[in-house]
Design a protein around this motif. Structure first.
Motif, PDB file in Angstrom:
ATOM      1  N   SER A 115     -12.930 -10.373 -20.343  1.00 31.04           N
ATOM      2  CA  SER A 115     -12.985 -10.198 -21.780  1.00 31.04           C
ATOM      3  C   SER A 115     -14.402  -9.916 -22.231  1.00 31.04           C
ATOM      4  O   SER A 115     -15.338  -9.928 -21.457  1.00 31.04           O
ATOM      5  CB  SER A 115     -12.484 -11.470 -22.470  1.00 31.04           C
ATOM      6  OG  SER A 115     -13.481 -12.447 -22.396  1.00 31.04           O
ATOM      7  N   LEU A 126      -7.327 -21.512 -24.542  1.00 32.52           N
ATOM      8  CA  LEU A 126      -7.435 -20.541 -25.614  1.00 32.52           C
ATOM      9  C   LEU A 126      -7.866 -21.192 -26.921  1.00 32.52           C
ATOM     10  O   LEU A 126      -8.608 -20.597 -27.709  1.00 32.52           O
ATOM     11  CB  LEU A 126      -6.091 -19.822 -25.786  1.00 32.52           C
ATOM     12  CG  LEU A 126      -5.978 -18.794 -26.914  1.00 32.52           C
ATOM     13  CD1 LEU A 126      -6.999 -17.671 -26.735  1.00 32.52           C
ATOM     14  CD2 LEU A 126      -4.562 -18.225 -26.964  1.00 32.52           C
ATOM     15  N   TRP A 144      -4.682 -15.492 -19.723  1.00 35.50           N
ATOM     16  CA  TRP A 144      -5.832 -15.289 -20.623  1.00 35.50           C
ATOM     17  C   TRP A 144      -7.089 -15.930 -20.030  1.00 35.50           C
ATOM     18  O   TRP A 144      -8.165 -15.332 -20.048  1.00 35.50           O
ATOM     19  CB  TRP A 144      -5.535 -15.876 -21.997  1.00 35.50           C
ATOM     20  CG  TRP A 144      -6.620 -15.616 -23.004  1.00 35.50           C
ATOM     21  CD1 TRP A 144      -6.729 -14.539 -23.835  1.00 35.50           C
ATOM     22  CD2 TRP A 144      -7.766 -16.439 -23.259  1.00 35.50           C
ATOM     23  NE1 TRP A 144      -7.870 -14.637 -24.591  1.00 35.50           N
ATOM     24  CE2 TRP A 144      -8.521 -15.787 -24.261  1.00 35.50           C
ATOM     25  CE3 TRP A 144      -8.226 -17.645 -22.740  1.00 35.50           C
ATOM     26  CZ2 TRP A 144      -9.719 -16.319 -24.754  1.00 35.50           C
ATOM     27  CZ3 TRP A 144      -9.426 -18.176 -23.222  1.00 35.50           C
ATOM     28  CH2 TRP A 144     -10.150 -17.522 -24.217  1.00 35.50           C
ATOM     29  N   CYS A 201      -8.306 -13.987 -17.048  1.00 39.45           N
ATOM     30  CA  CYS A 201      -8.952 -12.750 -17.471  1.00 39.45           C
ATOM     31  C   CYS A 201     -10.410 -12.944 -17.883  1.00 39.45           C
ATOM     32  O   CYS A 201     -11.150 -11.960 -17.991  1.00 39.45           O
ATOM     33  CB  CYS A 201      -8.180 -12.134 -18.637  1.00 39.45           C
ATOM     34  SG  CYS A 201      -6.634 -11.329 -18.169  1.00 39.45           S
ATOM     35  N   GLN A 202     -10.841 -14.182 -18.116  1.00 39.30           N
ATOM     36  CA  GLN A 202     -12.243 -14.416 -18.459  1.00 39.30           C
ATOM     37  C   GLN A 202     -13.148 -14.182 -17.259  1.00 39.30           C
ATOM     38  O   GLN A 202     -14.361 -14.050 -17.393  1.00 39.30           O
ATOM     39  CB  GLN A 202     -12.443 -15.838 -18.998  1.00 39.30           C
ATOM     40  CG  GLN A 202     -11.525 -16.229 -20.140  1.00 39.30           C
ATOM     41  CD  GLN A 202     -11.441 -15.157 -21.211  1.00 39.30           C
ATOM     42  OE1 GLN A 202     -12.451 -14.710 -21.748  1.00 39.30           O
ATOM     43  NE2 GLN A 202     -10.218 -14.737 -21.515  1.00 39.30           N
ATOM     44  N   SER A 231      -1.957  -8.657 -15.507  1.00 36.44           N
ATOM     45  CA  SER A 231      -3.108  -8.897 -16.359  1.00 36.44           C
ATOM     46  C   SER A 231      -2.861  -8.460 -17.790  1.00 36.44           C
ATOM     47  O   SER A 231      -2.322  -7.384 -18.040  1.00 36.44           O
ATOM     48  CB  SER A 231      -4.329  -8.150 -15.814  1.00 36.44           C
ATOM     49  OG  SER A 231      -5.447  -8.346 -16.662  1.00 36.44           O
ATOM     50  N   THR A 271      -7.475  -5.781 -22.176  1.00 32.77           N
ATOM     51  CA  THR A 271      -8.693  -6.242 -22.843  1.00 32.77           C
ATOM     52  C   THR A 271      -8.448  -6.446 -24.330  1.00 32.77           C
ATOM     53  O   THR A 271      -8.924  -7.428 -24.920  1.00 32.77           O
ATOM     54  CB  THR A 271      -9.838  -5.237 -22.634  1.00 32.77           C
ATOM     55  OG1 THR A 271     -10.089  -5.103 -21.234  1.00 32.77           O
ATOM     56  CG2 THR A 271     -11.106  -5.703 -23.329  1.00 32.77           C
ATOM     57  N   VAL A 297      -6.528  -9.695 -24.816  1.00 30.46           N
ATOM     58  CA  VAL A 297      -7.417 -10.843 -24.606  1.00 30.46           C
ATOM     59  C   VAL A 297      -8.264 -11.081 -25.853  1.00 30.46           C
ATOM     60  O   VAL A 297      -8.400 -12.213 -26.338  1.00 30.46           O
ATOM     61  CB  VAL A 297      -8.322 -10.609 -23.378  1.00 30.46           C
ATOM     62  CG1 VAL A 297      -9.437 -11.643 -23.317  1.00 30.46           C
ATOM     63  CG2 VAL A 297      -7.498 -10.667 -22.100  1.00 30.46           C
ATOM     64  N   ASP A 298      -8.829 -10.009 -26.393  1.00 34.58           N
ATOM     65  CA  ASP A 298      -9.690 -10.128 -27.568  1.00 34.58           C
ATOM     66  C   ASP A 298      -8.901 -10.527 -28.810  1.00 34.58           C
ATOM     67  O   ASP A 298      -9.376 -11.319 -29.639  1.00 34.58           O
ATOM     68  CB  ASP A 298     -10.417  -8.805 -27.816  1.00 34.58           C
ATOM     69  CG  ASP A 298     -11.421  -8.465 -26.729  1.00 34.58           C
ATOM     70  OD1 ASP A 298     -11.781  -9.385 -25.962  1.00 34.58           O
ATOM     71  OD2 ASP A 298     -11.835  -7.297 -26.636  1.00 34.58           O
ATOM     72  N   ARG A 358      -8.163 -14.250 -28.668  1.00 33.09           N
ATOM     73  CA  ARG A 358      -9.376 -15.028 -28.970  1.00 33.09           C
ATOM     74  C   ARG A 358      -9.672 -14.998 -30.471  1.00 33.09           C
ATOM     75  O   ARG A 358     -10.033 -16.014 -31.071  1.00 33.09           O
ATOM     76  CB  ARG A 358     -10.576 -14.499 -28.194  1.00 33.09           C
ATOM     77  CG  ARG A 358     -11.883 -15.203 -28.595  1.00 33.09           C
ATOM     78  CD  ARG A 358     -13.108 -14.702 -27.883  1.00 33.09           C
ATOM     79  NE  ARG A 358     -13.184 -15.251 -26.540  1.00 33.09           N
ATOM     80  CZ  ARG A 358     -12.904 -14.575 -25.447  1.00 33.09           C
ATOM     81  NH1 ARG A 358     -12.528 -13.305 -25.542  1.00 33.09           N
ATOM     82  NH2 ARG A 358     -12.993 -15.132 -24.270  1.00 33.09           N
TER      83      ARG A 358
END
Length: 379
Positions: free
Chosen positions: A30, A240, A323, A326-327, A352, A355, A358-359, A362
């Motif tokens: 991310s 998260l 998630w 993925c970091q 996966s 991106t 994931v963003d 967050r």
């Protein structure tokens, strides 16, 4: 360590339903802030299902199992332990192995009399491994356990003494990872020396810390490096909705130094699974953390997690674990109390999030004030 009861879309490492091309692909990282890698953090992936733990030579699965609840009656299991819960824990262990998850995290205080537990989690894990190996002698299991930095324990000898007691309960001659459970009240230099001694005596393959701040992490890393021993990991509360490791510099420092982050409570002790609602909060101590008010604020995020999961045919639990993966440089260790939960955790790898996803997650989670789980980090 948290419960997860959604079982739709369950998939083990060996049968995720995705092509081999997708299984081999590295997880996207991310855009979370991180420090420049002055120590040259190597790519963690070593094969489809395992990665290298920090700068050590130890290879572990990308998801582990937390055994905090096994034998515990002070926080989990509605303060009771019985034969059914024992069977459920054993079934969770075996289901984890069947799904390719072979990293198990325990501690000397989990389930112990010191923490008012019913039976030591280490004892149970050792028993489960022994019974499974009778059927599969070649089975390799990575055991991670922890030293309790109790106020009356002083110096490096206390670490070795506690480790040998843990080995006895586990029924093994060595463990893969030995960690300091929390910072010592009177200082940590002696404890770090004890970790180094454990490596040099062949009692452990790798060493780590837990709940360590950026400054303590750097000090431990430097002290071990002087002996030519890598600090493999730092285990912290990370999910998260609890992203303190990103905010306080711990995650960036781990990335910089090549120390793997092991994330406990990665599904917020069940709060992110979708099982709990404002009308149905968790029971026991968790109900005082994840209150109806907190769960009300979580509903839009949980709904979006479910929508994204539907796209991949994955559950909420599998999405929030992915998630974290993925970091980059993160191994989540959700707690498995049943076989169904363990199978579900297996479906968090082999694919996966994008991106953008994931963003987006967050960003949505950032609008929710974090709650502090148990145990409180940064002691």
């Amino acid at each position: 360590m948290a419960m997860a009861m959604q079982v739709t879309g369950i998939a083990c490492f060996s049968s995720s339903g995705f092509s081999q091309r997708h299984q081999r692909r590295n997880f996207r990282r991310s855009a979370a802030p991180r420090a420049a890698a002055s120590e040259g953090l190597a790519s963690p992936s070593v094969d489809d299902n395992k990665l290298k733990l920090g700068g050590s030579e130890l290879k572990v699965t990308k998801v582990g199992i937390g055994a905090w609840s096994w034998g515990d009656t002070s926080y989990w299991n509605n303060f009771q332990w019985d034969d059914k819960k024992m069977k459920d824990a054993k079934d969770a262990f075996n289901a984890s192995i069947d799904c390719g998850i072979t990293l198990f995290d325990t501690a000397e205080v989990y389930g112990s009399k010191l923490s008012f537990g019913a039976i030591s989690s280490e004892t149970l894990l050792g028993r489960f491994i022994s019974e499974r190996k009778k059927r599969e002698p070649e089975l390799e299991v990575a055991i991670a356990t922890k030293f309790a930095a109790l106020p009356w324990r002083l110096g490096r000898e206390s670490v070795l003494c506690a480790l040998k007691d843990s080995l006895s309960r586990l029924g093994v001659s060595s463990v893969e990872l030995y960690q300091l459970h929390w910072p010592g009240l009177w200082g940590n230099e002696g404890y770090i020396d004890g970790l180094g001694d454990a490596v040099e005596q062949g009692l452990v393959k790798a060493v780590g810390v837990s709940n360590y701040s950026e400054s303590r992490l750097r000090a431990a890393y430097k002290q071990l490096k002087q002996r030519g021993i890598p600090l493999a990991s730092n285990q912290v509360n990370y999910s998260l909705i609890y992203r303190k490791p990103e905010e306080n510099g711990v995650k960036a420092t781990c990335d910089e130094l090549g120390v793997t982050v092991i994330a406990y409570s990665p599904i917020a002790q069940g709060a992110l699974t979708g099982k709990y609602t404002p009308m149905n909060p968790p029971s026991g101590p968790r109900g005082r953390i994840y209150t109806p008010d907190v769960l009300t604020k979580l509903q839009p995020l949980i709904k979006r997690i479910g929508e994204i999961g539907g796209k991949y045919e994955k559950t909420n639990t599998q999405v929030v674990l992915n998630w974290l993966i993925c970091q980059g440089n993160v191994i989540p260790i959700p707690g498995a109390k049943t076989a169904e939960q363990a199978k579900e955790f297996g479906g968090s790898v082999g694919w996966s999030l994008s991106t953008d996803e994931v963003d987006e997650l967050r960003s949505m989670a950032s609008e929710i004030s974090p709650v502090i789980g148990f145990p409180v980090e940064m002691l």
